[in-house]
Design an enzyme around this catalytic site. Structure first.
Site, PDB file in Angstrom:
ATOM      1  N   HIS A  30      22.276  22.220 -42.935  1.00  0.00           N
ATOM      2  CA  HIS A  30      22.017  20.970 -42.229  1.00  0.00           C
ATOM      3  C   HIS A  30      20.979  21.176 -41.132  1.00  0.00           C
ATOM      4  O   HIS A  30      21.204  21.900 -40.177  1.00  0.00           O
ATOM      5  CB  HIS A  30      23.341  20.459 -41.640  1.00  0.00           C
TER       6      HIS A  30
ATOM      7  N   GLU B 138      18.581  20.764 -45.663  1.00  0.00           N
ATOM      8  CA  GLU B 138      18.557  19.339 -45.323  1.00  0.00           C
ATOM      9  C   GLU B 138      17.620  19.160 -44.138  1.00  0.00           C
ATOM     10  O   GLU B 138      17.649  19.953 -43.194  1.00  0.00           O
ATOM     11  CB  GLU B 138      19.966  18.853 -44.967  1.00  0.00           C
TER      12      GLU B 138
ATOM     13  N   ASP C  53      15.097  15.942 -41.855  1.00  0.00           N
ATOM     14  CA  ASP C  53      14.902  14.514 -41.574  1.00  0.00           C
ATOM     15  C   ASP C  53      13.414  14.197 -41.485  1.00  0.00           C
ATOM     16  O   ASP C  53      12.628  15.022 -41.006  1.00  0.00           O
ATOM     17  CB  ASP C  53      15.585  14.155 -40.256  1.00  0.00           C
TER      18      ASP C  53
ATOM     19  N   HIS D  52      14.501  14.669 -36.466  1.00  0.00           N
ATOM     20  CA  HIS D  52      15.727  13.887 -36.563  1.00  0.00           C
ATOM     21  C   HIS D  52      15.746  12.676 -35.640  1.00  0.00           C
ATOM     22  O   HIS D  52      15.964  11.550 -36.075  1.00  0.00           O
ATOM     23  CB  HIS D  52      16.943  14.758 -36.266  1.00  0.00           C
TER      24      HIS D  52
ATOM     25  N   GLU E 281      16.357  13.595 -45.927  1.00  0.00           N
ATOM     26  CA  GLU E 281      16.930  12.375 -45.342  1.00  0.00           C
ATOM     27  C   GLU E 281      15.815  11.601 -44.653  1.00  0.00           C
ATOM     28  O   GLU E 281      15.177  12.108 -43.728  1.00  0.00           O
ATOM     29  CB  GLU E 281      18.037  12.688 -44.341  1.00  0.00           C
TER      30      GLU E 281
END
Length: 240
Positions: A9, A36, A38, A51, A110
């Site tokens: 993450h 993962e 962003d 993020h 994401e």
């Protein structure tokens, strides 16, 4: 029972500043299946790995990300807040980040604020699309992804869809649970429906990891990889 695939993450975010090349390298070093990250868009339409809506928390700058140009973002220090040894880490441009992933690690993108078609095409250009998947908390981005880039594998959250049946109806590929929605029965149902099962958990509570192992979840989107692997090894050892 099989060991779960690790999705780091925001990269190896407990050992390096999140969403940086250092955290990506950390994820690769620990043998993670996927990273993962962003995605946000700068004022002048450049895609970045970031993020927060503002740069205040994870850089030495201030302001809304969408109000900053790429030249301003490129000048930020995104590492010193985490530790002096990471001074000079930049906010990665998405193309640079993906180039560092190629042939080394799978990608979970994401989307915070970005055109999903641009993200998909950039992944494809780096040869990463086949193993990549995407998600967004923005409902309009999720709808746009379904409509415009159907070959971009999509994840949905159980808390959003409420059932395995709904996830399959939406054409999802991955179904993600959280600690309060995870049950072995739901995981088994999702697998039977052809979905990949995943858990997101950003904490370090052993009981959450124990439930994930018992439920035979396939992928763990987590921060505390070391603790999860320890719990998993204990539970899967012949003596247990």
């Amino acid at each position: 029972m099989h060991t779960a695939r690790i999705v780091c993450h925001r990269g190896a975010s407990m050992a390096a500043p999140e969403n940086t090349l250092a955290s990506l390298e950390g994820a690769i070093s620990m043998g993670a299946y996927a990273v993962e990250f962003d995605i946000r868009t700068s004022k002048d339409e450049v895609l970045y790995v970031m993020h927060d809506e503002t740069v205040d928390r994870t850089t030495n700058g201030k302001g809304r990300f969408a109000d900053l140009t790429s030249a301003e973002i490129d000048a930020l220090d995104a590492g010193s807040w985490f530790g002096p040894e990471f001074a000079g880490q930049m906010v990665p441009r998405l193309d640079v980040f993906l180039a560092a992933c190629k042939g080394r690690i799978a990608t979970y993108a994401e989307i915070k604020t970005a055109d999903p078609a641009r993200v998909r095409d950039m992944l494809a250009a780096h040869g990463l699309l086949a193993d990549a998947w995407t998600f967004s908390f923005d409902q309009s981005i999720r709808a746009e992804t379904r409509a415009r880039v159907p070959d971009f594998r999509r994840m949905v959250l159980f808390e959003h869809v409420g059932s395995v049946e709904r996830a399959t109806a939406l054409g999802a590929h991955i179904l993600e649970f959280q600690a309060d929605t995870l049950t072995a029965e739901r995981v088994a149902e999702a697998k039977a429906a052809g979905l990949v099962t995943q858990v997101f958990y950003g904490g370090s509570d052993r009981t959450v990891f124990e439930n994930a192992v018992r439920s035979q979840v396939e992928q763990m989107n987590i921060d505390d990889v070391e603790l999860f692997r320890s719990v998993e090894a204990e539970m899967l050892s012949p003596a247990s």
